[in-house]
Design an enzyme around this catalytic site. Structure first.
Site, PDB file in Angstrom:
ATOM      1  CG  ASP A 186       5.959 -20.717  14.103  1.00  0.00           C
ATOM      2  OD1 ASP A 186       5.737 -20.096  13.047  1.00  0.00           O
ATOM      3  OD2 ASP A 186       7.059 -20.680  14.692  1.00  0.00           O
ATOM      4  CD  GLU A 216      13.244 -21.731  15.644  1.00  0.00           C
ATOM      5  OE1 GLU A 216      13.636 -20.854  14.881  1.00  0.00           O
ATOM      6  OE2 GLU A 216      12.066 -21.850  16.020  1.00  0.00           O
ATOM      7  CE  LYS A 256       4.733 -21.058   9.386  1.00  0.00           C
ATOM      8  NZ  LYS A 256       5.851 -20.466  10.095  1.00  0.00           N
ATOM      9  CG  HIS A 267       8.740 -25.717   9.133  1.00  0.00           C
ATOM     10  ND1 HIS A 267       8.311 -25.339   7.891  1.00  0.00           N
ATOM     11  CD2 HIS A 267       8.878 -24.567   9.847  1.00  0.00           C
ATOM     12  CE1 HIS A 267       8.204 -24.000   7.850  1.00  0.00           C
ATOM     13  NE2 HIS A 267       8.529 -23.526   9.029  1.00  0.00           N
ATOM     14  CE  LYS A 285      15.397 -25.311   7.015  1.00  0.00           C
ATOM     15  NZ  LYS A 285      16.148 -24.084   7.148  1.00  0.00           N
ATOM     16  NE  ARG A 299      -2.765  -1.546   3.057  1.00  0.00           N
ATOM     17  CZ  ARG A 299      -3.560  -1.922   4.042  1.00  0.00           C
ATOM     18  NH1 ARG A 299      -4.816  -1.565   4.056  1.00  0.00           N
ATOM     19  NH2 ARG A 299      -3.102  -2.656   5.025  1.00  0.00           N
ATOM     20  CE  LYS A 307       9.747 -19.346  17.530  1.00  0.00           C
ATOM     21  NZ  LYS A 307      10.693 -19.412  16.414  1.00  0.00           N
ATOM     22  CG  ASP A 321       7.172 -26.473   4.979  1.00  0.00           C
ATOM     23  OD1 ASP A 321       8.329 -26.182   5.323  1.00  0.00           O
ATOM     24  OD2 ASP A 321       6.383 -27.067   5.732  1.00  0.00           O
ATOM     25  CG  HIS A 322      11.575 -22.010   5.318  1.00  0.00           C
ATOM     26  ND1 HIS A 322      10.649 -21.847   6.300  1.00  0.00           N
ATOM     27  CD2 HIS A 322      12.764 -22.131   5.947  1.00  0.00           C
ATOM     28  CE1 HIS A 322      11.248 -21.858   7.477  1.00  0.00           C
ATOM     29  NE2 HIS A 322      12.537 -22.031   7.295  1.00  0.00           N
TER      30      HIS A 322
END
Ligand code: BG6
Length: 507
Positions: free
Chosen positions: A252, A233, A165, A257, A199, A62, A357, A194-195
């Protein structure tokens, strides 16, 4: 669309296909993903000489930016990456264009169409377009409708839509979104990203399994006792409290994943290496996957949330203290669960998945543990003999290792475990591309192999929706277990495995 050809300019180990002339349209171009992942991935493709000359990126959002302002913003955001590559960046940035568009206003689609026609003339992009929806999920439907009603998706060979996603929030919403996007275009025009599938090491699971003869005969319940899939992570939620509070670790990381890693690990061999054969097998295995205890799902799932941690010199705040998080939040930042796959290959083999995490290390890996030797003939250094393990290291330090027993040196006959290792870095001497490099290239090539098909997405949501419903309706059945930041998560997750006489592997 042009038939992809192998680029003779790429030498060495890589054999790459050249992307045909086209315009990549990014909706949400002023957002985080565009400068953190998408533009860096496109710049990488440019440096690898995989982008055609007849190319353009049209950023849309925008904000009333000009082409020049968009180029400036991108170069400021990518400052670190481009500092030694100024000339390449200057060349590349000529492909960046910008148009201020609000897709929620139907009148604006004409403005987009006119701009695309101009770009076709200017850059010779042959009306071949990839539309990337990097917008908030609630706008996916409107964006697809606007593109379809204006005819921009009419030619399935020259137009495709990439959807980020999360694709839905549960089984029902994913089904409705699938119906909506499928009413706007054909399934082979829809690229749900889906990244993790981008990989190198996730794709390597396919090669390891189906290009070698030694693994397939033992890749089943007769030889494998359990499988652990971990995505750990060290980071917290960073500045994403708005999104994360309504998402949590199941939505998430697990539904997408981790479940994709599970599908690739457990699927049957496809008849051919083509998109539909691969996706058929993934969808089949996901449909056969269930929570280990479907009647009492809380028995096979543990949720956790990070507390304070770190050191005196660099203390870490708890999840509840993060900016924008409800101080009484019950959103999980950690989840561990046990699943079964009800088919001939895997019946009775537990698949344990966990993600969190602020854990002790950043490490994603898949560990296949083989059955113990039926008779233990030798003494072991360390008590119980270790089972053989195949460890597929997804990141960092990408590679694989196989753990087996050897004779300890000396006069006795005791055994001890050792590791046989393969490292991508050492063997190939070049770092793997970021997942987005591969996936953006594949989308622009029109190759959907590494994208999730509608039935896969629905099967994955169907699997976790009972848990999500319990969390929403009777949260006390799936309580949050706090854990200290920079540890391996709550003790309750260890108990989940201890009940099966197992331990999580400490990567
Ligand atoms: C994203 C999640 O999809 O994946 C993030 O939204 C997570 O919360 C990230 O941090 C992890 O990706 P990677 O590639 O760093 O393992």
């Amino acid at each position: 669309m042009n038939t992809p050809i192998t680029n003779p300019l790429r030498i060495g180990l890589r054999q790459e296909k050249v992307i045909p002339p086209q315009c990549l349209v990014i909706f949400g171009a002023s957002g985080d993903l565009t400068h953190r992942k998408l533009v860096p991935a496109l710049f990488e493709l440019f440096k690898q000489r995989r982008l055609p000359r007849e190319f353009a990126v049209l950023g849309c959002a925008r904000r009333p930016w000009s082409d020049e302002e968009f180029r400036q913003k991108m170069s400021i955001s990518l400052q670190k990456q481009i500092k030694d590559e100024k000339d390449s960046w200057d060349e590349f940035s000529k492909y960046l264009f910008y148009e201020s568009i609000d897709l929620n206003q139907s009148s604006q689609i004409e403005k987009l169409r006119t701009r695309l026609e101009n770009i076709d003339k200017l850059q010779a992009t042959h009306s071949n377009r990839t539309f990337y929806l990097s917008v908030a999920p609630e706008f996916y439907g409107n964006a697809c409708r606007a593109l379809s009603s204006s005819g921009l998706l009419n030619d399935p060979k020259r137009s495709r839509v990439v959807i980020e996603k999360p694709f839905g929030r549960d089984y029902t919403s994913a089904q409705s979104l699938n119906r909506l996007v499928q009413s706007c275009g054909q399934e082979n025009q829809i690229f749900r990203i889906d990244h993790y599938l981008g990989k190198e090491t996730v794709q390597n699971i396919l090669v390891l399994r189906f290009a070698n003869t030694i693994f397939e005969p033992i890749w089943n319940r007769n030889y494998i006792s359990n499988v652990q899939i971990t995505a750990a992570e060290t980071v917290g939620i960073e500045e994403r409290s708005g999104y994360y509070e309504s998402s949590g670790a199941i939505r998430d990381m697990v539904q997408n994943h981790l479940t994709q890693m599970l599908a690739i690990t457990a699927m049957e061999p496809p008849g051919h290496f083509d998109p539909e054969s691969i996706r058929n097998e993934k969808a089949k295995v996901l449909k056969a996957t269930t929570l280990a205890d479907e009647l009492e799902p809380w028995r096979c799932c543990v949720r956790g949330q990070y507390g304070k941690g770190g050191t005196n010199s660099s203390p870490l705040v708890s999840y509840k203290e993060e900016v924008g998080v409800d101080p009484n939040s019950t959103t999980e930042t950690y989840v561990a669960m046990k699943l079964f796959i009800n088919n001939w290959r895997w019946q009775g083999v537990p698949f344990y998945v966990r993600t969190g995490k602020r854990l002790a290390k950043r490490r994603s890996e898949i560990v296949l543990t083989f059955r113990e030797a039926p008779v233990h003939l030798f003494e072991t250094t360390g008590g119980r003999p270790t089972s053989n393990q195949l460890i597929l290291r997804i990141q960092p330090d990408e590679g694989a290792e196989f753990r087996f027993e050897v004779k300890s040196p000396g006069s006795g006959m005791s055994s001890r475990p050792v590791d046989m290792e393969f490292s991508y870095d050492q063997s190939f001497g070049e770092p793997s591309d970021e997942g987005y490099v591969r996936l953006l290239a594949d989308a622009m090539l029109g190759d959907p192999t590494l994208f999730t098909r509608s039935d896969e997405v629905e099967a994955a949501w169907r699997l976790y929706t009972p848990l999500l419903e319990i969390i929403a309706d009777t949260p006390w059945q799936l309580p949050i277990h706090p854990y200290e930041s920079r540890t391996w998560g709550p003790a309750a997750a260890d108990d989940l495995l201890a009940r099966d006489n197992l331990l999580w592997r400490r990567p």
